[in-house]
Design a protein around this motif. Structure first.
Motif, PDB file in Angstrom:
ATOM      1  N   SER B 102       0.846  -1.189   0.000  1.00  0.00           N
ATOM      2  CA  SER B 102       0.000   0.000   0.000  1.00  0.00           C
ATOM      3  C   SER B 102       0.883   1.242   0.000  1.00  0.00           C
ATOM      4  N   THR B 401      -7.777  -9.233  -1.979  1.00  0.00           N
ATOM      5  CA  THR B 401      -7.172  -7.994  -1.488  1.00  0.00           C
ATOM      6  C   THR B 401      -7.928  -7.388  -0.307  1.00  0.00           C
ATOM      7  N   PRO B 402      -9.251  -7.229  -0.392  1.00  0.00           N
ATOM      8  CA  PRO B 402      -9.943  -6.607   0.753  1.00  0.00           C
ATOM      9  C   PRO B 402      -9.847  -7.442   2.028  1.00  0.00           C
ATOM     10  N   ASP B 403      -9.611  -8.755   1.877  1.00  0.00           N
ATOM     11  CA  ASP B 403      -9.549  -9.609   3.064  1.00  0.00           C
ATOM     12  C   ASP B 403      -8.248  -9.431   3.836  1.00  0.00           C
ATOM     13  N   ARG B 406      -5.436  -3.363   4.470  1.00  0.00           N
ATOM     14  CA  ARG B 406      -6.203  -2.221   4.947  1.00  0.00           C
ATOM     15  C   ARG B 406      -6.368  -1.274   3.776  1.00  0.00           C
ATOM     16  N   GLY B 407      -7.445  -1.395   3.096  1.00  0.00           N
ATOM     17  CA  GLY B 407      -7.657  -0.580   1.906  1.00  0.00           C
ATOM     18  C   GLY B 407      -7.214  -1.313   0.662  1.00  0.00           C
ATOM     19  N   GLU B 408      -7.704  -0.851  -0.468  1.00  0.00           N
ATOM     20  CA  GLU B 408      -7.348  -1.451  -1.745  1.00  0.00           C
ATOM     21  C   GLU B 408      -6.529  -0.441  -2.530  1.00  0.00           C
ATOM     22  N   ARG B 417      -8.056   3.164  -5.963  1.00  0.00           N
ATOM     23  CA  ARG B 417      -8.568   2.724  -4.660  1.00  0.00           C
ATOM     24  C   ARG B 417      -9.670   1.695  -4.772  1.00  0.00           C
ATOM     25  N   THR B 418     -10.110   1.474  -5.973  1.00  0.00           N
ATOM     26  CA  THR B 418     -11.111   0.448  -6.233  1.00  0.00           C
ATOM     27  C   THR B 418     -10.772  -0.211  -7.567  1.00  0.00           C
ATOM     28  N   ARG B 453     -13.580  -9.907  -8.466  1.00  0.00           N
ATOM     29  CA  ARG B 453     -13.488 -10.255  -7.045  1.00  0.00           C
ATOM     30  C   ARG B 453     -13.562 -11.768  -6.819  1.00  0.00           C
TER      31      ARG B 453
END
Lengths: 194, 455
Positions: B102, B401-403, B406-408, B417-418, B453
């Motif tokens: 990140s 990634t989201p799992d 902290r943040g994508e 960011r997405t 996803r």
């Protein structure tokens, strides 16, 4: 919620120093990373308010020797700063394997006991790098957040957990190369202390 | 108009059951090297069938990967020698949970997982490392030393609209170096930000035959589809020509080279493969610093680090029974995303690790360079890659990634960011695919993201 008189005083100090930092930054146009208000370079870039952590770890601390797994482990109280002497990791008997597989050669580890009077989110804050695990009996807790900074003398990293009141937790440190470090358990949400 | 045409095309073809979608819904992305998904850390599962010796060596490598090097001298001699200038003490600090890193998210925070690579254009037009600061900018230093300086990132919002009128906003980052410890950068030095990438499945990607990758290349776009794909040929010190396949610009030929470069340039750890380290001739204090040993990591431990990365399995797919995922797979194909994010590759025979051998894998990459347009360009050539070319990054494991983070943060510098933002940044050869995405109605955009996803 009941906390010690010292903790309440610390809250006031945190609020005061946070205000002072904000005020002087505005007045003199200094960027947040610069040395200011007792916060070394790096400390000011923590995204959370870690004023209490810095106060505890930068002030007078009680000396304790961490447990090696064979004997009792010292109690660590919320809102107190400690200077912890760790044990060479090859001599450690961890009750459960640390969750991060790291080199043990030249590393130090140790165990401490934690019990919190009020349920909520707490930070385990350290002055030096070390892997942090928190166990409740055989259960290893999942941390809820963490952060770390190089260049912040009194707060190298913190890891937060949701803790239950009255439950005994075992703090396990491992993998770091510093035998002596500062440690504190800090309520992560200061509003809970009102 | 475009949206209507595209929607009509999808309806006419019957997206969920179109030809070519089945591989996109394969549950085992890594073939026999697909993880069971039972491990405590989803990206940390090893291949099945390792020998006892391989397992022990991989665990040694994992320990090195997870452990921070420390300054010299230290009681921990096996891991001393950090820096004195560095980006990160441990590999793991950049590759969060073995996944992507990140960028800084807090004001004043210096980048750890986001490395700023430097190179300088010479009078003859060739490129080499910055003569003062070297190949990487190191924003950290061990006690007693000052870091090379400070990275300042400024973000400018850019706005646009989907065909249905929905507004989107992406942030365009700009990078500046301040408080430079050794004086100004060379005026002809260019900066290329590179975010740490996931390390899953690297053993499989290393086992993809060179001929397979080259067969996907179309440098002159002879088929006229607007998508080329170029190999990045690297020339080693011995003059040997090797195909690049790792790194954001396919600038490393194999896991060993990638690992040694990171140890040297980002951690200041010397090895027999790179005994020079990251101190330049101009950084005299850096060169005079105490060293862990003449070579700060032994060959056996480098080999263990490489084996650890080779044996990491690929997480299994999820949510394949959801209609949106099937529809998203068809949209992925129809939008021509699969032209670069090639869904299926096959590995060659791998003698020492059968789970990697002759596997049909779904990494969603061609390991080739593509011009991604000016929006993503760093203006810094890397071997044969131009300043606007980037390797097609593998997409497997994307949905995890989201799992684990902290943040994508996606793309080469984590600016997206997405996943939607990541698609919106596509340009150049991928501009048509981006246009198709923008033209989709919201439900189809959501389906495409649901497919990503599921990876």
């Amino acid at each position: 919620m009941q906390y010690s008189k010292r903790s309440r005083t610390l809250l006031l100090l945190v609020a005061t120093s946070a205000f002072a930092l904000h005020a002087s930054t505005s007045a003199f146009g200094q960027s947040p990373h610069e040395h200011e208000g007792g916060r070394e370079q790096g400390c000011g870039s923590y995204e959370r308010d870690v004023g209490m952590d810095l106060e505890l770890l930068g002030g007078d601390r009680a000396d304790v020797t961490a447990g090696d797994g064979a004997g009792a482990s010292p109690d660590i109280r919320v809102g107190e700063g400690y200077t912890v002497r760790l044990v060479p990791q090859e001599e450690m008997e961890f009750p459960t394997e640390p969750t991060r597989h790291m080199l043990a050669e030249g590393a130090f580890g140790g165990l401490m006991s934690i019990e919190v009077p009020v349920a909520g989110s707490y930070r385990i804050s350290l002055t030096k790098a070390s892997w942090v695990d928190l166990a409740a009996g055989d259960e290893m807790l999942e941390s809820t957040d963490f952060s770390g900074r190089h260049g912040c003398e009194h707060l190298r990293k913190w890891v937060s957990y949701e803790l239950e009141a009255g439950r005994l937790y075992t703090l396990m440190l491992s993998g770091g190369t510093e035998q002596v470090l500062g440690a504190a358990v800090v309520p992560a949400d200061h509003q809970e202390m009102e | 108009m475009v949206a209507g045409l595209f929607a009509g095309m999808l309806a006419a073809t019957g997206v969920a059951a179109s030809n070519g979608v089945a591989p996109l819904l394969a549950p085992d992305s890594g073939g026999a090297a697909t993880a069971s998904g039972d491990a405590r850390e989803v990206l940390a599962e090893y291949l099945a069938g390792l020998s006892e010796a391989q397992y022990r060596t991989a665990r040694r490598g994992e320990a090195f990967f997870n452990t921070s090097f420390v300054p010299s001298p230290s009681r921990a001699q096996v891991r001393d020698g950090l820096g004195p200038l560095f980006n990160s003490g441990a590999c793991r600090s950049c590759h969060n949970s073995l996944g992507r890193g990140s960028p800084p998210t807090d004001p004043g925070q210096q980048p750890v997982a986001l490395v700023l690579q430097l190179s300088t254009r010479s009078a003859d037009g060739s490129w080499g490392m910055d003569p003062i600061y070297g190949a990487n900018f190191n924003p950290f230093a061990v006690e007693g030393f000052e870091p090379e300086g400070r990275v300042v990132i400024e973000r400018t919002p850019l706005r646009g609209r989907y065909a249905d009128g929905t507004e989107w906003v992406v942030d365009q980052p700009a990078y500046r170096l301040e408080d430079l410890r050794y004086g100004a950068l060379h005026p002809a030095t260019a900066i290329s930000p590179r975010l740490a990438q996931p390390i899953i499945g690297m053993g499989l990607l290393q086992a993809v035959p060179e001929e397979t990758i080259l067969a996907l290349a179309d440098p002159d776009d002879r088929d006229g589809d607007g998508i080329s794909g170029r190999a990045n040929w690297l020339h080693g010190k011995d003059g040997e020509k090797r195909l690049g396949r790792f790194g954001w610009k396919s600038n490393q030929p194999d896991i060993l080279a990638q690992t040694v470069a990171a140890l040297s340039q980002e951690q200041g750890i010397t090895s027999s493969h790179d005994p020079a380290g990251n101190c330049t001739a101009a950084q005299r204090d850096c060169r005079a610093a105490p060293i862990g040993a003449e070579l700060e990591i032994e060959d056996a431990d480098v080999d263990a680090l490489v084996l650890f990365q080779r044996v990491l399995a690929v997480p299994p797919r999820r949510n394949l029974d959801r209609p949106a995922v099937a529809r998203g797979a068809a949209l992925f194909r129809q939008a021509d995303c699969a032209a670069c994010h090639v869904p299926t590759l096959e590995t060659a025979a791998v003698a020492d690790l059968p789970a990697l051998s002759e596997q049909r894998i779904h990494a969603y990459t061609d390991l080739l360079l593509h011009d991604m347009g000016p929006g993503l360009a760093d203006g810094r050539p890397d071997h044969q890659a131009t300043g606007s070319e980037w390797r097609t990054p593998p997409l497997w494991g994307l949905g995890r990634t989201p799992d684990i983070a902290r943040g994508e943060f996606y793309l080469h510098d984590g600016r997206a960011r997405t996943l939607e933002e990541a698609v919106l940044w596509h340009g150049g050869e991928a501009a048509a695919a981006r246009a198709r995405f923008i033209a989709l109605p919201p439900a189809d955009r959501a389906a495409l993201i649901a497919f990503l996803r599921s990876l």
